[in-house]
Write a protein that holds these residues in place. Structure first.
Motif, PDB file in Angstrom:
ATOM      1  N   GLY A   1      41.179  36.522  23.832  1.00  0.00           N
ATOM      2  CA  GLY A   1      41.024  35.705  25.026  1.00  0.00           C
ATOM      3  C   GLY A   1      40.184  36.377  26.100  1.00  0.00           C
ATOM      4  O   GLY A   1      39.691  37.503  25.943  1.00  0.00           O
ATOM      5  N   ARG A   2      40.037  35.688  27.229  1.00  0.00           N
ATOM      6  CA  ARG A   2      39.285  36.246  28.352  1.00  0.00           C
ATOM      7  C   ARG A   2      40.042  37.396  29.003  1.00  0.00           C
ATOM      8  O   ARG A   2      39.454  38.369  29.470  1.00  0.00           O
ATOM      9  N   ASP A   3      41.358  37.250  29.061  1.00  0.00           N
ATOM     10  CA  ASP A   3      42.203  38.280  29.666  1.00  0.00           C
ATOM     11  C   ASP A   3      42.492  39.345  28.615  1.00  0.00           C
ATOM     12  O   ASP A   3      43.343  39.170  27.755  1.00  0.00           O
ATOM     13  N   HIS A   4      41.783  40.456  28.670  1.00  0.00           N
ATOM     14  CA  HIS A   4      41.933  41.504  27.659  1.00  0.00           C
ATOM     15  C   HIS A   4      43.167  42.347  27.942  1.00  0.00           C
ATOM     16  O   HIS A   4      43.100  43.537  28.230  1.00  0.00           O
ATOM     17  N   ARG A   5      44.312  41.670  27.812  1.00  0.00           N
ATOM     18  CA  ARG A   5      45.585  42.316  28.111  1.00  0.00           C
ATOM     19  C   ARG A   5      46.402  42.419  26.828  1.00  0.00           C
ATOM     20  O   ARG A   5      46.401  41.522  25.999  1.00  0.00           O
ATOM     21  N   LEU A   6      47.100  43.533  26.683  1.00  0.00           N
ATOM     22  CA  LEU A   6      47.944  43.746  25.515  1.00  0.00           C
ATOM     23  C   LEU A   6      49.207  44.481  25.957  1.00  0.00           C
ATOM     24  O   LEU A   6      49.132  45.452  26.708  1.00  0.00           O
ATOM     25  N   ASP A   7      50.346  43.996  25.532  1.00  0.00           N
ATOM     26  CA  ASP A   7      51.612  44.697  25.774  1.00  0.00           C
ATOM     27  C   ASP A   7      52.469  44.512  24.525  1.00  0.00           C
ATOM     28  O   ASP A   7      53.418  43.737  24.497  1.00  0.00           O
ATOM     29  N   ALA A   8      52.074  45.212  23.475  1.00  0.00           N
ATOM     30  CA  ALA A   8      52.650  44.988  22.144  1.00  0.00           C
ATOM     31  C   ALA A   8      53.938  45.778  21.964  1.00  0.00           C
ATOM     32  O   ALA A   8      54.093  46.890  22.460  1.00  0.00           O
ATOM     33  N   ARG A   9      54.838  45.189  21.204  1.00  0.00           N
ATOM     34  CA  ARG A   9      56.056  45.905  20.831  1.00  0.00           C
ATOM     35  C   ARG A   9      56.492  45.433  19.448  1.00  0.00           C
ATOM     36  O   ARG A   9      56.272  44.285  19.071  1.00  0.00           O
ATOM     37  N   MET A  10      57.108  46.352  18.724  1.00  0.00           N
ATOM     38  CA  MET A  10      57.551  46.045  17.365  1.00  0.00           C
ATOM     39  C   MET A  10      58.880  46.731  17.098  1.00  0.00           C
ATOM     40  O   MET A  10      59.071  47.903  17.441  1.00  0.00           O
ATOM     41  N   HIS A  11      59.794  45.983  16.507  1.00  0.00           N
ATOM     42  CA  HIS A  11      61.072  46.515  16.051  1.00  0.00           C
ATOM     43  C   HIS A  11      61.114  46.325  14.539  1.00  0.00           C
ATOM     44  O   HIS A  11      60.694  45.272  14.033  1.00  0.00           O
ATOM     45  N   SER A  12      61.621  47.293  13.810  1.00  0.00           N
ATOM     46  CA  SER A  12      61.526  47.219  12.348  1.00  0.00           C
ATOM     47  C   SER A  12      62.659  47.981  11.684  1.00  0.00           C
ATOM     48  O   SER A  12      63.031  49.083  12.125  1.00  0.00           O
TER      49      SER A  12
ATOM     50  N   ARG B   1      67.425  47.739  18.822  1.00  0.00           N
ATOM     51  CA  ARG B   1      67.869  49.112  18.557  1.00  0.00           C
ATOM     52  C   ARG B   1      66.988  49.824  17.525  1.00  0.00           C
ATOM     53  O   ARG B   1      67.101  51.029  17.323  1.00  0.00           O
ATOM     54  N   PHE B   2      66.085  49.061  16.878  1.00  0.00           N
ATOM     55  CA  PHE B   2      65.164  49.645  15.901  1.00  0.00           C
ATOM     56  C   PHE B   2      63.728  49.590  16.423  1.00  0.00           C
ATOM     57  O   PHE B   2      62.791  49.344  15.665  1.00  0.00           O
ATOM     58  N   GLU B   3      63.565  49.816  17.725  1.00  0.00           N
ATOM     59  CA  GLU B   3      62.215  49.763  18.297  1.00  0.00           C
ATOM     60  C   GLU B   3      61.326  50.801  17.629  1.00  0.00           C
ATOM     61  O   GLU B   3      61.648  51.978  17.567  1.00  0.00           O
ATOM     62  N   LEU B   4      60.178  50.339  17.139  1.00  0.00           N
ATOM     63  CA  LEU B   4      59.221  51.223  16.482  1.00  0.00           C
ATOM     64  C   LEU B   4      58.196  51.749  17.479  1.00  0.00           C
ATOM     65  O   LEU B   4      57.851  52.932  17.464  1.00  0.00           O
ATOM     66  N   PHE B   5      57.718  50.874  18.357  1.00  0.00           N
ATOM     67  CA  PHE B   5      56.762  51.314  19.375  1.00  0.00           C
ATOM     68  C   PHE B   5      56.617  50.231  20.426  1.00  0.00           C
ATOM     69  O   PHE B   5      56.999  49.067  20.237  1.00  0.00           O
ATOM     70  N   ARG B   6      56.049  50.617  21.546  1.00  0.00           N
ATOM     71  CA  ARG B   6      55.579  49.692  22.581  1.00  0.00           C
ATOM     72  C   ARG B   6      54.297  50.282  23.130  1.00  0.00           C
ATOM     73  O   ARG B   6      54.255  51.471  23.463  1.00  0.00           O
ATOM     74  N   SER B   7      53.235  49.491  23.198  1.00  0.00           N
ATOM     75  CA  SER B   7      51.937  50.056  23.548  1.00  0.00           C
ATOM     76  C   SER B   7      51.030  49.002  24.171  1.00  0.00           C
ATOM     77  O   SER B   7      51.111  47.811  23.842  1.00  0.00           O
ATOM     78  N   GLN B   8      50.162  49.460  25.039  1.00  0.00           N
ATOM     79  CA  GLN B   8      49.092  48.621  25.587  1.00  0.00           C
ATOM     80  C   GLN B   8      47.731  49.023  25.017  1.00  0.00           C
ATOM     81  O   GLN B   8      46.698  48.549  25.472  1.00  0.00           O
ATOM     82  N   ASP B   9      47.759  49.894  24.016  1.00  0.00           N
ATOM     83  CA  ASP B   9      46.528  50.399  23.407  1.00  0.00           C
ATOM     84  C   ASP B   9      46.285  49.664  22.082  1.00  0.00           C
ATOM     85  O   ASP B   9      47.136  49.665  21.189  1.00  0.00           O
TER      86      ASP B   9
END
Length: 325
Positions: free
Chosen positions: A37-48, A8-16
């Motif tokens: 890694g070899r797979d340059h994939r990102l699906d970051a998320r942070m709750h704070s 419920r305190f999601e700060l962001f979600r990003s692939q950048d």
């Protein structure tokens, strides 16, 4: 998919990558962040969510990442892994972190780490000034060197496991919209419990001294009372007279107590807390959402020119430069 901690305190979600680096830096500090890694994939998320001097966070990069903050300087970090693995280099020590082993990072130890794509962690940030002041109150003497923890945190049994259970209980309460944790008095007690618990659960350079004491000693209750009031409400118009009245002692007694216990006066301590809070707020602010003068005046630092000069002396840059980062 089951709900993630602090959702419920999601700060962001990003692939950048750049966006992720910039937003995470607001909560912690500027850092290097690279895909490893070899797979340059990102699906970051942070709750704070901040709770006074403690910030509870959930972090998941969703990619193989290399993170290098260097020296944290103004805060401690406890990393509690939920899944995946990481390799944490802290000072001259290395921690292989799994679901059984977390890490405690001290602000004076150089930090770099690598997270696997499935690595999810609870990260507890504790302000350096608050934790060291809390330890100082327990010991009853000024700290003679910075507080430094052993970085490897074995969290499956013993006091460390108990401390982690407290953290999960705190997070559970934060997830309840009307939980008692949002009561100011309860929140303050929760902060003290987590700080005391960490000092007892994890080895550090003051552990032996703490273990020699049969009971915690509060060196000066009036000083503790006044300091708690300042820490909780640095924005209030405190004076030595008002703080002494709140602590039920004379101004002279309170001044002498601060000088004996903290080696500083009530006014100087108030300024220290206000400056640290201003630094945190400016660093965490999104561009265009506030101004230096707004933050300074809200914290009672009404002479903006003087504030800017003192800020640069303490932090090595102007407050406007911190705000633009």
């Amino acid at each position: 998919m089951a709900a993630l901690p602090l959702e419920r305190f999601e700060l962001f979600r990003s692939q950048d990558l750049d966006e992720t680096r910039e937003i995470v830096g607001r909560i912690f500090c500027e850092h290097r962040l690279d895909l490893a890694g070899r797979d340059h994939r990102l699906d970051a998320r942070m709750h704070s969510h901040r709770l006074g001097q403690i910030v509870a966070n959930f972090m998941w990069y969703g990619g193989d990442v290399y993170i290098e903050p260097g020296l944290l300087d103004t805060f401690y970090v406890v990393q509690i892994p939920l899944s995946g693995r990481s390799v944490v280099h802290c000072g001259n020590k290395e921690v292989y972190s799994t679901s059984a082993i977390g890490s405690v990072i001290s602000p004076t130890e150089y930090l770099r780490q690598r997270w696997s794509p499935d690595c999810q962690q609870i990260i507890i940030r504790i302000e350096r000034t608050a934790l060291q002041a809390h330890l100082r109150d327990i010991l009853g003497v000024p700290l003679w060197e910075p507080l430094v923890f052993e970085p490897e945190f074995r969290i499956t049994d013993g006091p460390a496991a108990s401390w982690v259970r407290w953290c999960h209980a705190l997070i559970h309460e934060l997830e309840q919209p009307e939980g008692l944790i949002f009561n100011e008095y309860v929140a303050r007690q929760a902060e003290y419990t987590l700080m005391s618990g960490l000092l007892a659960a994890q080895r550090h350079n003051y552990s032996e001294f703490l273990e020699e004491k049969k009971l915690p000693v509060v060196p000066s209750r009036p000083v503790k009372t006044a300091r708690e009031m300042i820490d909780a409400h640095p924005e209030w118009s405190h004076t030595v007279q008002s703080l002494a009245g709140y602590a039920h002692v004379s101004e002279r007694t309170l001044q002498a107590g601060f000088n004996e216990v903290l080696q500083t006066g009530p006014k100087a301590y108030l300024t220290d807390v206000r400056m640290q809070r201003a630094h945190q707020e400016l660093y965490a602010a999104a561009p265009g959402t506030t101004t230096v003068s707004t933050v300074a005046r809200r914290l009672g630092l009404n002479h903006v020119g003087r504030f800017a000069a003192e800020y640069k002396r303490r932090f090595g840059e102007l407050p406007s430069e911190t705000l633009r980062r």
